[in-house]
Write a protein that holds these residues in place. Structure first.
Motif, PDB file in Angstrom:
ATOM      1  N   MET A  35      14.151 -33.144 -30.624  1.00  0.00           N
ATOM      2  CA  MET A  35      13.823 -31.723 -30.572  1.00  0.00           C
ATOM      3  C   MET A  35      14.750 -30.954 -31.512  1.00  0.00           C
ATOM      4  O   MET A  35      15.961 -31.125 -31.470  1.00  0.00           O
ATOM      5  N   THR A  36      14.182 -30.125 -32.383  1.00  0.00           N
ATOM      6  CA  THR A  36      14.991 -29.370 -33.331  1.00  0.00           C
ATOM      7  C   THR A  36      15.735 -28.244 -32.623  1.00  0.00           C
ATOM      8  O   THR A  36      15.392 -27.852 -31.501  1.00  0.00           O
ATOM      9  N   GLU A  37      16.768 -27.698 -33.303  1.00  0.00           N
ATOM     10  CA  GLU A  37      17.526 -26.593 -32.716  1.00  0.00           C
ATOM     11  C   GLU A  37      16.636 -25.379 -32.485  1.00  0.00           C
ATOM     12  O   GLU A  37      16.776 -24.670 -31.484  1.00  0.00           O
ATOM     13  N   ALA A  38      15.710 -25.128 -33.418  1.00  0.00           N
ATOM     14  CA  ALA A  38      14.820 -23.973 -33.278  1.00  0.00           C
ATOM     15  C   ALA A  38      13.928 -24.115 -32.056  1.00  0.00           C
ATOM     16  O   ALA A  38      13.745 -23.162 -31.285  1.00  0.00           O
ATOM     17  N   VAL A  39      13.364 -25.306 -31.866  1.00  0.00           N
ATOM     18  CA  VAL A  39      12.511 -25.545 -30.699  1.00  0.00           C
ATOM     19  C   VAL A  39      13.331 -25.463 -29.419  1.00  0.00           C
ATOM     20  O   VAL A  39      12.894 -24.896 -28.413  1.00  0.00           O
ATOM     21  N   SER A  40      14.551 -26.012 -29.437  1.00  0.00           N
ATOM     22  CA  SER A  40      15.422 -25.947 -28.260  1.00  0.00           C
ATOM     23  C   SER A  40      15.720 -24.503 -27.884  1.00  0.00           C
ATOM     24  O   SER A  40      15.738 -24.145 -26.702  1.00  0.00           O
ATOM     25  N   ALA A  41      15.965 -23.665 -28.890  1.00  0.00           N
ATOM     26  CA  ALA A  41      16.258 -22.252 -28.628  1.00  0.00           C
ATOM     27  C   ALA A  41      15.059 -21.554 -28.000  1.00  0.00           C
ATOM     28  O   ALA A  41      15.207 -20.729 -27.090  1.00  0.00           O
ATOM     29  N   ILE A  42      13.861 -21.884 -28.475  1.00  0.00           N
ATOM     30  CA  ILE A  42      12.642 -21.290 -27.914  1.00  0.00           C
ATOM     31  C   ILE A  42      12.476 -21.704 -26.458  1.00  0.00           C
ATOM     32  O   ILE A  42      12.201 -20.876 -25.581  1.00  0.00           O
ATOM     33  N   TRP A  43      12.670 -22.996 -26.178  1.00  0.00           N
ATOM     34  CA  TRP A  43      12.529 -23.481 -24.810  1.00  0.00           C
ATOM     35  C   TRP A  43      13.601 -22.893 -23.900  1.00  0.00           C
ATOM     36  O   TRP A  43      13.332 -22.558 -22.744  1.00  0.00           O
ATOM     37  N   LEU A  44      14.816 -22.761 -24.416  1.00  0.00           N
ATOM     38  CA  LEU A  44      15.884 -22.177 -23.611  1.00  0.00           C
ATOM     39  C   LEU A  44      15.539 -20.745 -23.226  1.00  0.00           C
ATOM     40  O   LEU A  44      15.759 -20.323 -22.085  1.00  0.00           O
ATOM     41  N   ASN A  45      14.968 -19.996 -24.150  1.00  0.00           N
ATOM     42  CA  ASN A  45      14.580 -18.620 -23.849  1.00  0.00           C
ATOM     43  C   ASN A  45      13.499 -18.583 -22.770  1.00  0.00           C
ATOM     44  O   ASN A  45      13.556 -17.764 -21.841  1.00  0.00           O
ATOM     45  N   HIS A  46      12.514 -19.483 -22.862  1.00  0.00           N
ATOM     46  CA  HIS A  46      11.468 -19.550 -21.830  1.00  0.00           C
ATOM     47  C   HIS A  46      12.073 -19.880 -20.462  1.00  0.00           C
ATOM     48  O   HIS A  46      11.709 -19.274 -19.440  1.00  0.00           O
ATOM     49  N   ILE A  47      12.995 -20.841 -20.442  1.00  0.00           N
ATOM     50  CA  ILE A  47      13.600 -21.269 -19.177  1.00  0.00           C
ATOM     51  C   ILE A  47      14.425 -20.141 -18.567  1.00  0.00           C
ATOM     52  O   ILE A  47      14.387 -19.909 -17.349  1.00  0.00           O
ATOM     53  N   LYS A  48      15.174 -19.421 -19.400  1.00  0.00           N
ATOM     54  CA  LYS A  48      15.987 -18.309 -18.891  1.00  0.00           C
ATOM     55  C   LYS A  48      15.101 -17.226 -18.283  1.00  0.00           C
ATOM     56  O   LYS A  48      15.431 -16.652 -17.238  1.00  0.00           O
ATOM     57  N   ARG A  49      13.981 -16.949 -18.915  1.00  0.00           N
ATOM     58  CA  ARG A  49      13.070 -15.937 -18.378  1.00  0.00           C
ATOM     59  C   ARG A  49      12.466 -16.407 -17.056  1.00  0.00           C
ATOM     60  O   ARG A  49      12.315 -15.624 -16.110  1.00  0.00           O
ATOM     61  N   LEU A  50      12.111 -17.687 -16.996  1.00  0.00           N
ATOM     62  CA  LEU A  50      11.566 -18.249 -15.762  1.00  0.00           C
ATOM     63  C   LEU A  50      12.586 -18.143 -14.630  1.00  0.00           C
ATOM     64  O   LEU A  50      12.261 -17.739 -13.505  1.00  0.00           O
ATOM     65  N   HIS A  51      13.837 -18.487 -14.934  1.00  0.00           N
ATOM     66  CA  HIS A  51      14.891 -18.415 -13.924  1.00  0.00           C
ATOM     67  C   HIS A  51      15.128 -16.975 -13.483  1.00  0.00           C
ATOM     68  O   HIS A  51      15.327 -16.699 -12.291  1.00  0.00           O
ATOM     69  N   ALA A  52      15.096 -16.038 -14.420  1.00  0.00           N
ATOM     70  CA  ALA A  52      15.304 -14.633 -14.084  1.00  0.00           C
ATOM     71  C   ALA A  52      14.209 -14.116 -13.158  1.00  0.00           C
ATOM     72  O   ALA A  52      14.473 -13.374 -12.202  1.00  0.00           O
ATOM     73  N   ILE A  53      12.966 -14.514 -13.428  1.00  0.00           N
ATOM     74  CA  ILE A  53      11.852 -14.098 -12.567  1.00  0.00           C
ATOM     75  C   ILE A  53      12.043 -14.643 -11.153  1.00  0.00           C
ATOM     76  O   ILE A  53      11.835 -13.934 -10.157  1.00  0.00           O
ATOM     77  N   ALA A  54      12.465 -15.907 -11.057  1.00  0.00           N
ATOM     78  CA  ALA A  54      12.676 -16.517  -9.744  1.00  0.00           C
ATOM     79  C   ALA A  54      13.787 -15.810  -8.977  1.00  0.00           C
ATOM     80  O   ALA A  54      13.649 -15.513  -7.781  1.00  0.00           O
ATOM     81  N   GLU A  55      14.902 -15.518  -9.649  1.00  0.00           N
ATOM     82  CA  GLU A  55      16.027 -14.873  -8.969  1.00  0.00           C
ATOM     83  C   GLU A  55      15.683 -13.446  -8.558  1.00  0.00           C
ATOM     84  O   GLU A  55      16.079 -12.981  -7.479  1.00  0.00           O
ATOM     85  N   SER A  56      14.945 -12.740  -9.401  1.00  0.00           N
ATOM     86  CA  SER A  56      14.518 -11.388  -9.041  1.00  0.00           C
ATOM     87  C   SER A  56      13.566 -11.430  -7.849  1.00  0.00           C
ATOM     88  O   SER A  56      13.625 -10.574  -6.959  1.00  0.00           O
ATOM     89  N   GLY A  57      12.693 -12.433  -7.827  1.00  0.00           N
ATOM     90  CA  GLY A  57      11.793 -12.590  -6.690  1.00  0.00           C
ATOM     91  C   GLY A  57      12.548 -12.852  -5.403  1.00  0.00           C
ATOM     92  O   GLY A  57      12.222 -12.301  -4.344  1.00  0.00           O
ATOM     93  N   LEU A  58      13.595 -13.673  -5.474  1.00  0.00           N
ATOM     94  CA  LEU A  58      14.416 -13.942  -4.292  1.00  0.00           C
ATOM     95  C   LEU A  58      15.146 -12.690  -3.821  1.00  0.00           C
ATOM     96  O   LEU A  58      15.410 -12.516  -2.630  1.00  0.00           O
ATOM     97  N   ALA A  59      15.472 -11.807  -4.758  1.00  0.00           N
ATOM     98  CA  ALA A  59      16.203 -10.593  -4.399  1.00  0.00           C
ATOM     99  C   ALA A  59      15.320  -9.584  -3.678  1.00  0.00           C
ATOM    100  O   ALA A  59      15.795  -8.850  -2.809  1.00  0.00           O
ATOM    101  N   PHE A  60      14.024  -9.569  -4.001  1.00  0.00           N
ATOM    102  CA  PHE A  60      13.191  -8.476  -3.514  1.00  0.00           C
ATOM    103  C   PHE A  60      12.025  -8.892  -2.615  1.00  0.00           C
ATOM    104  O   PHE A  60      11.456  -8.051  -1.928  1.00  0.00           O
ATOM    105  N   SER A  61      11.657 -10.167  -2.624  1.00  0.00           N
ATOM    106  CA  SER A  61      10.489 -10.568  -1.838  1.00  0.00           C
ATOM    107  C   SER A  61      10.835 -10.685  -0.353  1.00  0.00           C
ATOM    108  O   SER A  61      11.764 -11.402   0.020  1.00  0.00           O
ATOM    109  N   PRO A  62      10.077 -10.011   0.534  1.00  0.00           N
ATOM    110  CA  PRO A  62      10.335 -10.111   1.978  1.00  0.00           C
ATOM    111  C   PRO A  62       9.611 -11.289   2.628  1.00  0.00           C
ATOM    112  O   PRO A  62       9.889 -11.624   3.781  1.00  0.00           O
ATOM    113  N   GLU A  63       8.694 -11.917   1.894  1.00  0.00           N
ATOM    114  CA  GLU A  63       7.869 -12.973   2.468  1.00  0.00           C
ATOM    115  C   GLU A  63       8.571 -14.328   2.359  1.00  0.00           C
ATOM    116  O   GLU A  63       8.961 -14.751   1.273  1.00  0.00           O
ATOM    117  N   GLU A  64       8.710 -15.014   3.492  1.00  0.00           N
ATOM    118  CA  GLU A  64       9.416 -16.293   3.510  1.00  0.00           C
ATOM    119  C   GLU A  64       8.713 -17.334   2.642  1.00  0.00           C
ATOM    120  O   GLU A  64       9.361 -18.119   1.939  1.00  0.00           O
TER     121      GLU A  64
END
Length: 211
Positions: free
Chosen positions: A1-30
């Motif tokens: 995997m090239t550095e450019a592709v790795s950077a793109i995937w890292l950005n996708h993963i960070k956004r995915l993780h941020a969405i999950a953590e924000s959901g845990l912060a605000f979602s009332p549904e178990e």
């Protein structure tokens, strides 16, 4: 995997993780919280696999973001000049050189944070003249980072007398000419930052670079 592709995937993963953590912060549904927890763990495992480091290290780095709406952190750095040379500090962590500065602490303005950091890292008192740049770290040529940062670089003026020396987190503090730069700590400072700083120091009408 090239550095450019790795950077793109890292950005996708960070956004995915941020969405999950924000959901845990605000979602009332178990049920939803269980799914967000699983997504967060998968994202951390993906970061671990991409970086080839244990997942425990990843979890330790992302802990400050945990269970809240995830936003980028702020990093402030200063360009200080003397005799057409720029002040750099040598980090104890990697023994490479960077513009002095670091994370912005809560309760202080960006300028207050920067003054504190430069004094702590280089024993130099400064005033801040103007902002050189506001950049998104992940969009630049910095080392990949699983955390999100906005980087603020300021042009500073040293307050005499200038007697630079390293602090607790640094092992060197020196002024360097543009053609005699040491090895940079590219997770913190890249050559573009240095060139921008020299350009601003010689052109008082140059506009702040904003990404």
């Amino acid at each position: 995997m090239t550095e450019a592709v790795s950077a793109i995937w890292l950005n996708h993963i960070k956004r995915l993780h941020a969405i999950a953590e924000s959901g845990l912060a605000f979602s009332p549904e178990e049920f939803d919280r269980e799914r967000f927890e699983e997504i967060s763990h998968i994202a951390q495992q993906m970061m671990s696999d991409l970086a080839s480091v244990p997942i425990e290290q990843i979890s330790a780095l992302v802990t400050p973001y945990h269970r809240r709406y995830v936003t980028p952190q702020i990093e402030v750095r200063g360009a200080v000049f003397k005799d057409n040379k720029i002040l750099l500090v040598q980090e104890k962590s990697d023994h490479k050189w960077t513009l002095p500065g670091g994370y912005a602490d809560v309760g202080l303005s960006a300028v207050q944070n920067l003054k504190k950091e430069i004094e702590e890292e280089a024993n130099v008192l400064v005033s801040c003249a103007r902002m050189v740049s506001l950049r998104h770290k992940a969009s630049g040529d910095y080392d990949p980072d699983i955390r999100e940062f906005y980087k603020l670089i300021f042009l500073c003026e040293a307050i005499e007398p200038i007697e630079q020396k390293p602090g607790m987190e640094t092992c060197g503090a020196e002024f360097f000419a543009l053609d005699q730069l040491p090895t940079l700590s590219t997770g913190r400072t890249i050559i573009r930052d240095i060139h921008d700083a020299f350009s601003f120091a010689t052109d008082p009408e140059k506009l702040t670079i904003i990404e």
